[in-house]
Design an enzyme around this catalytic site. Structure first.
Site, mmCIF file in Angstrom:
data_model
loop_
_atom_site.group_PDB
_atom_site.id
_atom_site.type_symbol
_atom_site.label_atom_id
_atom_site.label_comp_id
_atom_site.label_asym_id
_atom_site.label_seq_id
_atom_site.Cartn_x
_atom_site.Cartn_y
_atom_site.Cartn_z
ATOM 1 N N PRO A 328 -11.276 3.293 -2.121
ATOM 2 C CA PRO A 328 -10.322 3.625 -3.184
ATOM 3 C C PRO A 328 -9.325 2.481 -3.387
ATOM 4 O O PRO A 328 -8.906 1.832 -2.427
ATOM 5 C CB PRO A 328 -9.603 4.866 -2.652
ATOM 6 C CG PRO A 328 -10.446 5.374 -1.538
ATOM 7 C CD PRO A 328 -11.156 4.193 -0.978
ATOM 8 N N GLY A 331 -2.883 0.605 -6.492
ATOM 9 C CA GLY A 331 -2.097 -0.459 -7.117
ATOM 10 C C GLY A 331 -2.374 -1.821 -6.534
ATOM 11 O O GLY A 331 -1.891 -2.832 -7.049
ATOM 12 N N THR A 333 -1.251 -3.079 -3.780
ATOM 13 C CA THR A 333 -0.104 -3.729 -3.158
ATOM 14 C C THR A 333 -0.128 -3.629 -1.638
ATOM 15 O O THR A 333 0.877 -3.853 -0.985
ATOM 16 C CB THR A 333 1.212 -3.105 -3.663
ATOM 17 O OG1 THR A 333 1.160 -1.693 -3.408
ATOM 18 C CG2 THR A 333 1.400 -3.330 -5.139
ATOM 19 N N ALA A 412 4.213 6.628 2.047
ATOM 20 C CA ALA A 412 5.179 5.673 1.517
ATOM 21 C C ALA A 412 6.608 6.195 1.619
ATOM 22 O O ALA A 412 6.849 7.383 1.823
ATOM 23 C CB ALA A 412 4.850 5.379 0.059
ATOM 24 N N LEU A 465 -10.703 9.161 4.175
ATOM 25 C CA LEU A 465 -11.262 10.512 4.069
ATOM 26 C C LEU A 465 -11.699 10.875 2.657
ATOM 27 O O LEU A 465 -12.554 11.730 2.478
ATOM 28 C CB LEU A 465 -10.232 11.553 4.539
ATOM 29 C CG LEU A 465 -9.733 11.430 5.983
ATOM 30 C CD1 LEU A 465 -8.691 12.490 6.276
ATOM 31 C CD2 LEU A 465 -10.895 11.553 6.956
ATOM 32 N N TYR A 672 13.482 -4.036 8.393
ATOM 33 C CA TYR A 672 12.562 -4.948 7.728
ATOM 34 C C TYR A 672 12.780 -6.353 8.260
ATOM 35 O O TYR A 672 13.917 -6.803 8.347
ATOM 36 C CB TYR A 672 12.911 -4.967 6.238
ATOM 37 C CG TYR A 672 11.786 -4.561 5.334
ATOM 38 C CD1 TYR A 672 11.659 -3.250 4.921
ATOM 39 C CD2 TYR A 672 10.866 -5.491 4.870
ATOM 40 C CE1 TYR A 672 10.634 -2.876 4.068
ATOM 41 C CE2 TYR A 672 9.842 -5.120 4.020
ATOM 42 C CZ TYR A 672 9.729 -3.809 3.621
ATOM 43 O OH TYR A 672 8.724 -3.435 2.793
#
Lengths: 752, 693
Positions: A328, A331, A333, A412, A465, A672
């Site tokens: 699949p 986007g 990213t 996300a 899956l 981050y």
């Protein structure tokens, strides 16, 4: 004339909300219609006002004449002839409207840089005929509203596919994500083809294009920062291969039987080299680096674009029947090597691109939910919902390009999760097509005690899956008021202590992020050229105040950026509360501008990496989540580890190693890390990079950090999965996989 | 297995730091501008602020709560106690005191020592390390001088002054104790077994200093001064604490700097010998220190201080410790170190002590002492006290010099001086231990108790005479011991070759392994490194031509013609220890009764040994050393031949006589010089197998 517009609007809304209204009981249909229409209008106005207020930076103000006059210039041929517009044009045009507050549209007035709405669109705007254009776009929206449900007067809408004929082709130009991504996006870099950083002939950095606030601007400080930070030199270029050479792509291994049957379903597909290459990579540094050098490895053999859930069901059935590997693609990213085709895969690999499944199927205002096709990208979702006065509030940094299905598949997180929640909090219902069939819950109850939540097998399954096709998401009325802010702290320690306190008092704004000193400087270097002497004078004063008067060490201070949302009064109250806490930790309010620029950085940083790569600088970011008491230690140790590892591996110039705290939770935070280095003189820079990142991840884990907060595992972080979730945990995941997909049709081999 | 030739080990050059002191004003030196660079440029923290940080730490809060819950005492009360503990413990480093010491020590050092040599490259490395990471200084410990000397050196080179973990016994000296405190010492109780609060305050105090990089932390891995000049089995407590901030991720790294301090002549030389013989050590007191003024008139040669390569704990732990083990409990809750961490710290500690040993400078006298002792025992065996002719001694010394260099010894033998001169000047520095008559040297037999033992009654009986002789012998032994680490592994192999009934490599390895295991409380032998040590020993002996390893059907080890001398020397290095362990076994199997406690062990075994020495049934006087006796007991406890039981008397020893007896048999057999025609004794001895394992 205004009456006409009102009527039209009412009409559009009522048909638009048809499904919802059908379900309504107890209220007269007319009454509901009216109520809905009015409330929508009200909200629309409010929203416009809010934006205007934020844009001018003065606060709440009445909408300017330009906005108010919009409906009045309403007439144009398009409006008269709604049939000439394909069904979805209106939606797309709405995006164009949302993109109005770009500098081009507003002259020199500072405009809000708000994710999803203002940040980007496909439309190009030109200064002169702005007013006219805006008017036209608004009309198109209205036309869209009017026209969209035409002929769809049944509740079957959700199950139906869009037309696949000429109409959708005609509209493809207007879509954010066309089937042929290459039309608007870079094949070997981040984002839109027209938007990139470059150093011009004078050696000044500028950002091209017209999509972003920064577009077309000169960034005077960037060169010095760039050269100083990385030891880079504008004379030493490392340009990318300009054009994708199709002959470098291996011819596809097609499963003829599969292709034959696929043809008969009418689902569009392609085995064009460019199409396939575009779906073979995410945005890990090694992926982009290889593409820049024109090196192309295993790519999918076929790309297929289902238009709806049923298409996906057909494709998955065929894939099972013919033993074809499906990957699949949402986007694109990914930063976890999740899209990489496994080298050991011998079957034909089909990339299932969900980008054309991008409709909002219905909005339920009673329950505040929206049912959306999973291929929709973040910016479209927000834009379309905004048009109805709603939002999901889910704004991951990649939201321009990342898709709903991708969010679900990777768990996300959005920057405004403090108000709206992360994806797992936002999702009410998920439909996923697996080789065993379709999995979904029978109702939309907000919480259930029905054994382990099956949604959690889907959330984070990373395409192993099945394909998420439709999602019911919570929506919220659009916030009435938004305000950016920033606080300067004398050092990072104080900043973290403040964030911790804010989390403790559970008063975190929509977003609160703390940048370390390096990032503060970075943000500073990204300041666009200031036109007015007054502004630069003010900046100078601010700087003197903070460093001289308050005694902040410019090499230690750090800044937190804030975003408040809600009604105006509460926002102001909230703001005061947060600034009061900040003051206890030595924080000084540093203005909205700094805050806003901080958020802007999020979106342009990915573009900046491409600039770096043009000059022998390679960079990447990665994230983790960690308990509060570990935040400072993990920041310090991981940054030091990066520097240390680079040195060990012969990197000549000390790398950029910096971090920020981007999310706060009750029990911890998301951190981050950004890492960039000058790779000139290294024989295998990607290998060096990978070793350093590997070491940094080891360091994160050793310091009590998680394997990932929201990027996911993919193939990049697979090796740590068993120590992360224990062997039994892996066994549980594997047994689900074995049941759902015994033949490994979804064979991207992510996770474990 | 390939071995790095120890001869190739690169070591830095030394500079004499006293030279400048002899040429310029001490006062100006003591008052000069002192501006050391600290870790990441932190500003130093006052002693008071430091105490506050400790008392307010999460760890102390937690432990206070815990103690309060357990004992029912009020939190305030316990807090006060914590504060008092800290008060008793904490240093109060003051620059003025440091300057005072800088001045006085300059004077003292110049009187006592010919030179203080320091490797300046090591100092530079240290300076670098201090700026980048928290640093722990780990000097060897042979003298009270050690930590004053360390601070003196760091002050001289403008480095951050360390805070030093010192034993509480110093606090007995009121004035001196406070002086030391003001020069950076902090004081810890020798034992605080179950006292949670004490442990918490202590560990938090050390960690706070380390984590924040306020100052390098200094402590002695060996825990106490080695009276024998052999390195002592490292103590793990403080090292555990020092590594903890890294293991828990509170700092990026901690650098450990082993420092080797070697004295050409140890101030406490005779004091130690007497202590080992059971004359209790005088309690540290200020007046005692002043009495020691007498030492000022003596010549103590030179000191060599070698700052070793900083060892990164991060690097050390790579692949050995999973730091993730601290992820699941809050880090401020004290936890016993896991098995993994314990063995890591233990291995590291051994490695660090080995590093100290390797950089220990050996003076020619060390070799002479070895030779003289061997000769002494030879003489005793033959009953003729003749001593060694000087030229013979010189010849042997030169031979041994070359051998030890091949084994990687850090020998400071002035090569530009003719060997006889080297020998005679070495002898003259240690003339108190020797008698030189008619060109023959022997250990002083009529020595009046060594330089620091005046006012003793004249000898009255053979026992006293024996003890007096023993003082000299043990003093010499302490110098010989300095070189032990150089010869240890080859010596173990030599003994194994000597004892094995066949020359098959496997059998020799078994025998090596048995000995190594037996002596692992005596010498620094890294746990789990048997194979490595064996290979290293083989490499060295083969390299020097003492052995040949022929690879026919079975790997065979053959002693070469010229190897006999080497092997004879090496086996005689271990002989005293073999005999010592053997006699301890004999004692335990013959004399030990039910009521023997650990406390009584040393005095009774000493009586037993004296009897046997006087009866001429033991060759080595040095087995009188209580250090050796204690080590032997520890080994037997470890092997399970002796058990400590919780009887009426704590620490009652229960001896497994059968086992002790067969161990003794095994050792006797090793010790005997003519190879008896016994076959496969080792291999058939089940106990041996147990010990090997």
């Amino acid at each position: 004339m205004e009456n006409v517009v009102q009527r039209l609007l009412k009409c559009s809304t009522s048909t638009f909300f048809q499904l919802h209204i059908v379900n309504c009981t107890g209220l007269g249909e007319e009454g509901v219609k009216a109520a809905v229409a009015t409330s929508r209008l009200e909200r629309g106005k409010l929203r416009r006002r809010t934006r205007a207020a934020v844009e001018t930076g003065v606060g709440h103000r009445e909408p300017g004449p330009r906005t108010r006059r919009c409906p009045q210039i309403a007439f144009c041929p398009a409006f008269c002839d709604p049939d000439s517009l394909p069904p979805r044009v209106g939606w797309i045009a709405a995006g164009a409207l949302a993109s109005i507050p770009t500098p081009a549209a507003h002259g020199s007035a500072p405009s809000i840089h708000k994710h999803g709405s203002s940040m980007a669109s496909n439309s190009s705007s030109s200064g002169g005929s702005d007013r006219q254009r805006i008017a036209q776009q608004r009309l198109r929206i209205i036309a869209g509203h009017l026209q969209r449900p035409a002929g769809d007067d049944s509740a079957l809408l959700a199950a139906e596919c869009k037309d696949q004929g000429s109409k959708s082709d005609a509209s493809s130009e207007e879509k954010t994500v066309p089937r042929r991504r290459q039309e608007i996006m870079k094949w070997n870099g981040w984002g839109y083809s027209d938007s990139r950083f470059l150093f011009n002939k004078k050696g000044q950095a500028e950002f091209t294009g017209k999509r972003y606030k920064l577009s077309g601007m000169i960034i005077p400080g960037l060169k010095e920062w760039f050269e100083g930070t990385f030891g880079a030199n504008l004379q030493h270029k490392s340009p990318a291969t300009p054009i994708l050479n199709s002959s470098a792509v291996r011819p596809p291994t097609l499963n003829e039987a599969f292709v034959e049957e696929l043809k008969s379903t009418g689902v569009p597909f392609s085995h064009d080299a460019e199409d396939r290459v575009f779906r073979a990579y995410g945005h890990c540094v090694h992926e982009i680096f290889a593409l820049r050098e024109g090196r192309i490895g295993r790519v999918p053999d076929l790309v297929v674009w289902p238009n709806c859930h049923n298409d996906v069901v057909k494709i998955v059935e065929l894939a099972c029947k013919h033993n074809v590997c499906l990957i699949p693609y949402g986007g694109g990213t990914s930063v976890s090597s999740a899209l990489e085709c496994p080298s050991e895969e011998t079957r034909s690999i089909v990339s299932l691109d969900t980008s054309q499944m991008n409709r909002i199927l219905w909005i339920d205002e009673k329950n505040l939910t929206a049912h959306v096709e999973a291929g929709i990208v973040g910016q479209d979702l927000e834009r379309l919902l905004n048009e109805s006065g709603y939002c999901t509030g889910h704004e991951p940094d990649s939201m321009e390009f990342s898709s709903l299905g991708g969010w679900v598949a990777t768990r996300a997180s959005g920057m405004k999760k403090n108000i709206y929640g992360n994806i797992e909090d936002l999702v009410v219902h998920i439909k996923m097509v697996t080789p065993r069939g379709v999995i979904e819950k029978s109702c939309q109850g907000p919480r259930m005690s029905t054994g382990p939540d099956v949604h959690h097998f889907i959330l984070g399954s990373e395409g192993t899956l099945g394909v998420v096709t439709e999602v019911t998401m919570k929506i919220r009325p659009m916030p009435e008021y938004q305000k950016y802010g920033s606080v300067v702290f004398p050092n990072f320690e104080q900043g973290v202590a403040c964030l911790r306190e804010v989390a403790k008092q559970r008063c975190a704004p929509a977003s609160i992020r703390l940048m370390d000193n390096e990032q503060f400087k970075f943000g500073h270097a990204l300041k666009p050229q200031v036109s007015s002497i007054f502004t630069s004078f003010l900046d100078g004063l601010k700087k003197i105040y903070i460093t001289k008067f308050k005694g902040f060490d410019p090499n230690r201070l750090c800044v937190a950026t804030l975003l408040f949302e809600g009604n105006r009064e509460k926002v102001l109250q909230h703001e005061k509360q947060v600034y009061d806490i900040a003051a206890k930790f030595g924080g000084l309010a540093a203005g909205e501008d700094n805050g806003q620029r901080g958020y802007m950085l999020t979106f342009v940083i990915a573009y900046l990496r491409d600039l770096g790569m043009d000059y022998y600088v390679m960079g990447e970011s990665f994230e983790t989540s960690v308990p509060w008491d570990r935040v400072l230690d993990i920041c310090q140790n991981v940054k030091a580890r990066i520097v240390h590892e680079c040195k060990e591996r012969g990197v000549q110039f000390t790398p950029l190693s910096t971090c920020r705290v981007t999310q706060t939770y009750d029990a911890g935070a998301c951190v981050y890390f950004y890492f960039g280095f000058n790779y000139r003189g290294l024989s295998d820079p990607v290998h060096v990079y990978e070793q350093v990142e590997h070491a940094a991840r080891e360091e994160i884990l050793a310091n009590g950090g998680s394997l990932s907060h929201h990027h996911g595992v993919g193939k990049l972080r697979k090796e740590w999965m068993s120590e992360t979730v224990s062997n039994v945990g892996i066994g549980m995941l594997k047994s689900v996989k074995d049941y759902v997909d015994p033949n490994n049709i979804f064979g991207n081999r992510n996770l474990f | 297995m390939q071995h790095r030739d120890p001869m190739l080990q690169k070591r830095d050059e030394f500079e004499d730091m006293l030279e400048e002191r002899r040429n310029s004003s001490d006062l100006r030196y003591a008052l000069r501008c002192y501006t050391p660079v600290l870790y990441k440029g932190v500003t130093p923290c006052t002693a008071g602020a430091l105490k506050n940080m400790v008392l307010q730490s999460a760890q102390i809060h937690f432990v206070i709560g815990q103690v309060s819950n357990e004992t029912g005492r009020a939190v305030d009360d316990i807090q006060e106690e914590a504060s008092a503990i800290l008060e008793e413990m904490a240093h109060s480093l003051q620059l003025s005191t440091v300057r005072f010491f800088a001045f006085t020590l300059s004077k003292v050092f110049k009187t006592l020592f010919r030179s203080i040599c320091v490797n300046e490259e090591g100092i530079q490395r240290l300076q670098q390390a201090i700026q980048e990471h928290p640093v722990v200084l780990l000097p060897s410990h042979r003298s009270y001088m050690d930590f004053l000397l360390m601070s003196y050196i760091l002050y001289t080179y403008d480095l951050a002054l360390p805070v030093i973990a010192a034993g509480m016994d110093f606090m007995g000296m009121k004035f001196v104790g406070e002086m030391l405190r003001m020069s950076g010492a902090f004081f810890i109780r020798r034992s605080f077994g179950g006292d949670k609060l004490y442990w918490a305050v202590f560990s938090e105090y050390v960690k706070t200093m380390l984590k924040n990089g306020f100052a390098p932390v200094e402590f002695f891995l060996e825990g106490t001064r080695s009276r024998t000049s052999k390195s002592l089995t490292p103590k793990l407590g403080l090292l555990n604490i020092a590594m903890d901030p890294f293991l828990k991720g509170e700092v990026f790294d901690v650098h450990l700097v082993p420092v080797s301090i070697s004295y050409e002549r140890i101030l406490e030389e005779a004091l130690y010998a007497r202590e080992l013989l059971g004359v209790p050590k005088p309690k540290e007191s200020t007046s005692g220190l002043f009495k020691a003024r007498k030492v000022l008139s003596e010549d103590y040669g030179s000191i060599h201080v070698y700052f070793g390569q900083p060892v990164s704990v991060r690097r050390l732990s790579q692949g050995k410790v999973d730091r993730g083990q601290f992820n699941l409990t809050p880090r401020h809750i004290p936890k016993r170190p896991s098995e993994e961490i314990h063995s890591f710290v233990n291995d590291s500690a051994y490695g660090l002590v080995r590093a100290q040993e390797e950089n220990m400078v050996l003076k020619p006298w060390v070799l002479l002492a070895s030779l003289l002792l061997q000769n002494h025992h030879g003489d005793q065996a033959s009953g003729r006290a003749r001593g060694m002719a000087l030229d013979e001694l010189t010849e042997q010394a030169v031979w041994l010099r070359d051998l030890s260099r091949q084994y990687g010894a850090f020998l400071h033998w002035p090569d530009h001086v003719p060997p006889p001169e080297v020998v005679s000047s070495s002898l003259s520095l240690h003339r108190g231990l020797l008698t030189i008559t008619e060109g023959r040297v022997q250990l002083a037999s009529e020595q009046a108790g060594g330089p620091a033992g005046p006012g003793e009654p004249p000898p009255v009986g053979p026992e006293e005479e024996l003890l007096r002789q023993a003082v000299t012998v043990l003093s010499c032994v302490s110098y010989r011991n300095q070189a032990l680490h150089v010869f240890l592994r080859p010596a173990l192999l030599a003994s194994a070759v000597h004892a094995a009934s066949s020359s098959g490599k496997q059998e020799i390895f078994n025998s090596f392994s048995f000995l190594r295991n037996m002596f692992s409380n005596e010498f620094i032998l890294c746990p789990g490194a048997t194979v490595q040590d064996f290979e290293e020993a083989c490499f060295l002996l083969v390299k020097t031509g003492a052995l040949q390893v022929s690879q026919q059907e079975v790997v065979e080890v053959v002693v070469t013609e010229r190897g006999h001398r080497t092997l004879a020397f090496l086996t005689s290095v271990l002989d005293p220890f073999l005999q010592g362990y053997q006699v301890v076994c004999r004692f335990l199997s013959e004399e030990a009764n039910e009521a023997l406690t650990e406390k009584q062990f040393v005095p009774t075994v000493r009586k037993f040994i004296i009897k046997r020495l006087l009866a001429g049934r033991l060759r080595y006087t040095e087995v009188l050393s209580s250090d050796l006796q204690k080590n032997a007991l520890a080994a037997l406890l470890r092997l399970g031949a002796v058990r400590k039981i919780k009887g009426a008397e704590p620490g009652t020893l229960k001896v497994n006589k059968v086992m002790v007896h067969s161990l003794e048999d095994a050792l006797v057999w090793w010790d005997s010089h003519e190879l008896p025609g016994l076959d496969n004794k080792i291999n058939n001895n089940p106990l041996m197998d147990a010990a090997v394992k």
